[in-house]
Design a protein around this motif. Structure first.
Motif, PDB file in Angstrom:
ATOM      1  N   ALA A  14      39.906  21.888  44.287  1.00 56.44           N
ATOM      2  CA  ALA A  14      38.960  22.968  44.690  1.00 56.44           C
ATOM      3  C   ALA A  14      39.715  24.105  45.189  1.00 56.44           C
ATOM      4  O   ALA A  14      39.364  25.180  44.710  1.00 56.44           O
ATOM      5  CB  ALA A  14      37.998  22.545  45.775  1.00 56.44           C
ATOM      6  N   GLY A  15      40.598  23.984  46.042  1.00 58.51           N
ATOM      7  CA  GLY A  15      41.384  25.125  46.180  1.00 58.51           C
ATOM      8  C   GLY A  15      42.269  25.872  45.202  1.00 58.51           C
ATOM      9  O   GLY A  15      42.551  26.967  44.828  1.00 58.51           O
ATOM     10  N   MET A  16      42.772  24.952  44.127  1.00 56.67           N
ATOM     11  CA  MET A  16      43.468  25.464  43.007  1.00 56.67           C
ATOM     12  C   MET A  16      42.402  26.303  41.892  1.00 56.67           C
ATOM     13  O   MET A  16      42.755  27.405  41.452  1.00 56.67           O
ATOM     14  CB  MET A  16      44.055  24.593  42.264  1.00 56.67           C
ATOM     15  N   ARG A  17      41.136  25.645  41.954  1.00 61.42           N
ATOM     16  CA  ARG A  17      40.126  26.305  41.192  1.00 61.42           C
ATOM     17  C   ARG A  17      40.023  27.624  41.530  1.00 61.42           C
ATOM     18  O   ARG A  17      39.818  28.817  40.911  1.00 61.42           O
ATOM     19  CB  ARG A  17      38.920  25.687  41.185  1.00 61.42           C
ATOM     20  N   ILE A  18      39.864  27.920  42.723  1.00 68.38           N
ATOM     21  CA  ILE A  18      39.906  29.100  43.548  1.00 68.38           C
ATOM     22  C   ILE A  18      40.895  30.220  43.343  1.00 68.38           C
ATOM     23  O   ILE A  18      40.536  31.172  42.984  1.00 68.38           O
ATOM     24  CB  ILE A  18      39.506  29.143  44.962  1.00 68.38           C
ATOM     25  N   ALA A  19      42.134  29.614  43.633  1.00 68.03           N
ATOM     26  CA  ALA A  19      43.263  30.519  43.439  1.00 68.03           C
ATOM     27  C   ALA A  19      43.330  30.893  41.971  1.00 68.03           C
ATOM     28  O   ALA A  19      43.705  32.362  41.884  1.00 68.03           O
ATOM     29  CB  ALA A  19      44.549  29.716  43.759  1.00 68.03           C
ATOM     30  N   ALA A  20      43.284  30.104  41.220  1.00 63.43           N
ATOM     31  CA  ALA A  20      43.173  30.417  39.562  1.00 63.43           C
ATOM     32  C   ALA A  20      42.117  31.614  39.330  1.00 63.43           C
ATOM     33  O   ALA A  20      42.564  32.525  38.734  1.00 63.43           O
ATOM     34  CB  ALA A  20      43.075  29.343  38.792  1.00 63.43           C
ATOM     35  N   GLY A  21      41.008  31.219  39.743  1.00 62.85           N
ATOM     36  CA  GLY A  21      39.742  32.045  39.461  1.00 62.85           C
ATOM     37  C   GLY A  21      39.720  33.500  40.117  1.00 62.85           C
ATOM     38  O   GLY A  21      39.316  34.534  39.509  1.00 62.85           O
ATOM     39  N   THR A  22      40.608  33.746  41.079  1.00 62.78           N
ATOM     40  CA  THR A  22      40.716  34.841  41.923  1.00 62.78           C
ATOM     41  C   THR A  22      42.153  35.607  41.399  1.00 62.78           C
ATOM     42  O   THR A  22      42.299  36.446  42.024  1.00 62.78           O
ATOM     43  CB  THR A  22      40.676  34.774  43.317  1.00 62.78           C
ATOM     44  N   GLY A  23      42.893  35.084  40.607  1.00 64.61           N
ATOM     45  CA  GLY A  23      44.179  35.541  40.333  1.00 64.61           C
ATOM     46  C   GLY A  23      45.187  35.564  41.166  1.00 64.61           C
ATOM     47  O   GLY A  23      46.266  36.089  41.164  1.00 64.61           O
ATOM     48  N   LEU A  24      45.125  34.555  42.350  1.00 65.77           N
ATOM     49  CA  LEU A  24      46.354  34.122  43.051  1.00 65.77           C
ATOM     50  C   LEU A  24      47.192  33.110  42.591  1.00 65.77           C
ATOM     51  O   LEU A  24      48.002  32.892  43.445  1.00 65.77           O
ATOM     52  CB  LEU A  24      45.313  33.725  44.300  1.00 65.77           C
ATOM     53  N   PHE A  25      47.098  32.794  41.404  1.00 65.26           N
ATOM     54  CA  PHE A  25      47.987  31.888  41.015  1.00 65.26           C
ATOM     55  C   PHE A  25      48.277  32.320  39.424  1.00 65.26           C
ATOM     56  O   PHE A  25      47.955  31.913  38.401  1.00 65.26           O
ATOM     57  CB  PHE A  25      47.364  30.482  40.793  1.00 65.26           C
ATOM     58  N   PRO A  26      49.248  33.375  39.285  1.00 63.55           N
ATOM     59  CA  PRO A  26      49.523  33.637  38.079  1.00 63.55           C
ATOM     60  C   PRO A  26      50.249  32.905  37.246  1.00 63.55           C
ATOM     61  O   PRO A  26      51.132  31.973  37.912  1.00 63.55           O
ATOM     62  CB  PRO A  26      50.516  35.143  38.533  1.00 63.55           C
ATOM     63  N   GLY A  27      49.955  32.997  36.062  1.00 64.11           N
ATOM     64  CA  GLY A  27      50.533  32.059  35.071  1.00 64.11           C
ATOM     65  C   GLY A  27      50.230  30.462  35.180  1.00 64.11           C
ATOM     66  O   GLY A  27      50.923  29.591  34.539  1.00 64.11           O
ATOM     67  N   GLY A  28      48.972  30.383  35.821  1.00 61.87           N
ATOM     68  CA  GLY A  28      48.592  28.837  36.220  1.00 61.87           C
ATOM     69  C   GLY A  28      48.434  28.378  34.979  1.00 61.87           C
ATOM     70  O   GLY A  28      48.335  26.872  34.642  1.00 61.87           O
ATOM     71  N   ASP A  29      47.837  28.992  33.730  1.00 57.43           N
ATOM     72  CA  ASP A  29      47.291  28.247  32.486  1.00 57.43           C
ATOM     73  C   ASP A  29      48.436  27.973  31.459  1.00 57.43           C
ATOM     74  O   ASP A  29      48.129  27.586  30.372  1.00 57.43           O
ATOM     75  CB  ASP A  29      45.843  29.258  31.975  1.00 57.43           C
ATOM     76  N   HIS A  30      49.558  28.389  31.895  1.00 55.21           N
ATOM     77  CA  HIS A  30      50.593  28.359  30.816  1.00 55.21           C
ATOM     78  C   HIS A  30      50.662  26.947  30.292  1.00 55.21           C
ATOM     79  O   HIS A  30      50.808  25.919  31.069  1.00 55.21           O
ATOM     80  CB  HIS A  30      51.989  28.611  31.407  1.00 55.21           C
ATOM     81  N   ASP A  31      50.626  26.912  29.060  1.00 52.53           N
ATOM     82  CA  ASP A  31      50.970  25.466  28.152  1.00 52.53           C
ATOM     83  C   ASP A  31      52.255  25.310  27.775  1.00 52.53           C
ATOM     84  O   ASP A  31      52.569  26.188  26.883  1.00 52.53           O
ATOM     85  CB  ASP A  31      49.776  25.386  27.111  1.00 52.53           C
ATOM     86  N   PRO A  32      52.977  24.352  28.250  1.00 56.77           N
ATOM     87  CA  PRO A  32      54.389  24.001  27.713  1.00 56.77           C
ATOM     88  C   PRO A  32      54.504  23.608  26.398  1.00 56.77           C
ATOM     89  O   PRO A  32      55.593  23.637  25.823  1.00 56.77           O
ATOM     90  CB  PRO A  32      55.219  23.411  28.696  1.00 56.77           C
ATOM     91  N   VAL A  33      53.667  22.754  25.836  1.00 55.18           N
ATOM     92  CA  VAL A  33      53.554  22.037  24.840  1.00 55.18           C
ATOM     93  C   VAL A  33      53.851  22.743  23.566  1.00 55.18           C
ATOM     94  O   VAL A  33      54.848  22.311  22.662  1.00 55.18           O
ATOM     95  CB  VAL A  33      52.144  21.184  24.565  1.00 55.18           C
TER      96      VAL A  33
END
Length: 485
Positions: free
Chosen positions: A212-231
């Motif tokens: 829940a906390g990470m969803r908020i952080a990512a949705g508010t731009g407080l977790f930059p690069g969170g969607d990076h896909d290494p594959v």
């Protein structure tokens, strides 16, 4: 002010910022900061370090070239550039590894991380170009064979170094320790879940709170690069790769990451997957995956003792590769994980809109009560007491849940408030508030329905609005996992 209190204030500010951003909008991107040189690296006896400055991706980087003091620089030797994990990125944090390589005759470049790096600004592409700039710099050092310069990367560097290797043939080989095979968002949620689970918290709560906390952080731009896909990047790496994970890694899912590396490094001519028995995330000695045993301590941080055989594994592999004899691809058996990682979707505008609506309709009752009082109305209206209870408990639950999950993420679960019956105490209290709010919502709604013929249209709307606010707590509770065991 102590370092600990300063860090706690920083984490509190991050949590508060997350809550505010959830209500009022996304955080603005961090402004770029100039690179600032850290203290020069001082090697141990028998080694020498030469200060260097080189141009990274739009910034100036400062580093040290470490080598054995008696190394004959009239002949060419292999070289390696070390890429940091997350954190401040001072050269000293990879000093132990640098000395392992240097003593084996590998000329090693360590450098301070770019100045604009921080919790609110992480540019993996820029950091990959920084690593390539380091490779280019080391290739030009006298006594270094430019065809035999590779990259070593720890943790977060495991997203960065493969990007650099995929981009440039100047990278001769790639070595990683604790490299993540999942996205930063998913990996960090798994990391925090492990910390919570270690406090004897139930598995469902250990997963749901950080998610829940990470969803908020990512949705508010407080977790930059969170969607990076290494594959996709891994499939573009064409250099020999040695990828290692500690068996007891609790920061990066070792089984999942090793499986992903083994399955997607399809264009590499030589892939060696190694699991370090009883090993920490960073290749250190550990008793449980969380602590670091022995080793140097600098600035109150214990680096930990390197695992026996870890350094030799790397240097022997590099010697084979740089001699033109890369080993045949091989992989150790996959290690067990305490829990599996789960995909985390960032909160959307719809989530924020529902949250804002929840606050608005709950606050509608006290706002209209003030208006009634100003107009001279006296006495408690029908349904006043359950409605007031709903407003208090509902607002406390909504804001409390949001604040708590943000705090746990910002604090990285260092302080979850103690546990009772497999639940953090604050979480138990929030569950209780939720139950009280839902009960109050039912009573409020029933009161309004039973007395509907006796009430004015305006009053029926007031009761309906505040009851709807109570019902809107359900999506929040389900998303945050408050209703799970």
């Amino acid at each position: 002010m102590t370092q600990r209190s300063t860090a706690r204030r920083t984490r509190l500010l991050t949590a508060v910022t997350a809550v505010a951003a959830m209500i009022f909008g996304s955080a603005a991107p961090a402004a770029a900061a100039p690179s600032v040189p850290m203290a020069p690296y001082t090697p141990s006896a028998g080694l020498t370090a030469t200060e260097v400055t080189f141009a990274g991706a739009g910034t100036t980087l400062h580093g040290s070239v470490v080598r054995r003091a008696d190394l004959d620089m009239s002949v060419r030797h292999p070289g390696i550039v070390l890429v940091h994990g997350s954190g401040t990125g001072q050269r000293v944090t990879v000093g132990q590894e640098a000395e392992v390589f240097a003593r084996a005759g590998i000329v090693t470049l360590i450098y301070d991380k770019r100045g604009d790096y921080g919790k609110l600004h992480r540019d993996f592409s820029a950091m990959a170009r920084d690593a390539l700039a380091g490779v280019h710099t080391l290739r030009g050092v006298p006594g270094v064979d430019p065809a035999k310069v590779g990259l070593w990367a720890l943790s977060e560097g495991g997203w960065i170094a493969p990007m650099a290797a995929a981009e440039s043939s100047e990278v001769a080989f790639l070595v990683t320790i604790g490299a993540p095979g999942r996205s930063p968002l998913r990996t960090q949620a798994w990391n925090i879940s492990n910390r919570i689970a270690a406090a004897a918290v139930s598995p469902s709560t250990a997963r749901s709170v950080p998610a829940a906390g990470m969803r908020i952080a990512a949705g508010t731009g407080l977790f930059p690069g969170g969607d990076h896909d290494p594959v996709p990047v891994l499939s573009q790496v064409r250099q020999p790769v040695l990828a290692m994970w500690g068996e007891l890694d609790v920061q990066v899912p070792p089984r999942e990451s090793a499986e992903i590396f083994a399955g997607h490094l399809t264009n590499s001519p030589s892939v060696t997957i190694r699991i370090l028995p009883h090993g920490h995330h960073a290749g250190r000695v550990t008793t449980d995956g969380f602590d670091r045993v022995g080793g140097p301590q600098v600035g109150g941080f214990r680096f930990g003792e390197l695992l026996p055989g870890y350094g030799k594994l790397m240097t022997d592999w590099i010697a084979q590769v740089t001699a033109g004899r890369p080993p045949a691809s091989s992989a150790d058996g996959l290690p067990a994980q305490r829990i599996d990682s789960r995909s985390i979707e960032p909160a959307t505008w719809f989530d924020f809109a529902v949250f804002a609506l929840l606050l608005t309709v709950l606050l509608s009752w006290p706002v209209t009560a003030v208006v009634r009082r100003l107009r001279g109305s006296r006495g408690a209206p029908v349904g006043a007491w359950p409605a007031r209870a709903l407003v208090v408990t509902g607002l406390a639950a909504a804001l409390g849940v949001t604040g708590y999950v943000c705090w746990v993420v910002a604090d990285q679960a260092r302080s979850i408030g103690g546990t009772v019956l497999g639940q953090p105490v604050p979480w138990l209290l929030l569950r209780l508030l939720l139950v009280l709010a839902l009960v109050s919502a039912v009573i409020t709604g029933l009161t309004g329905w039973r007395r509907r013929t006796q009430l004015s249209v305006g009053h029926r709307l007031r009761l309906a609005a505040v009851t709807a606010g109570g019902l809107l707590l359900l999506p929040l509770a389900l998303t945050a996992g408050l209703l799970q065991p």
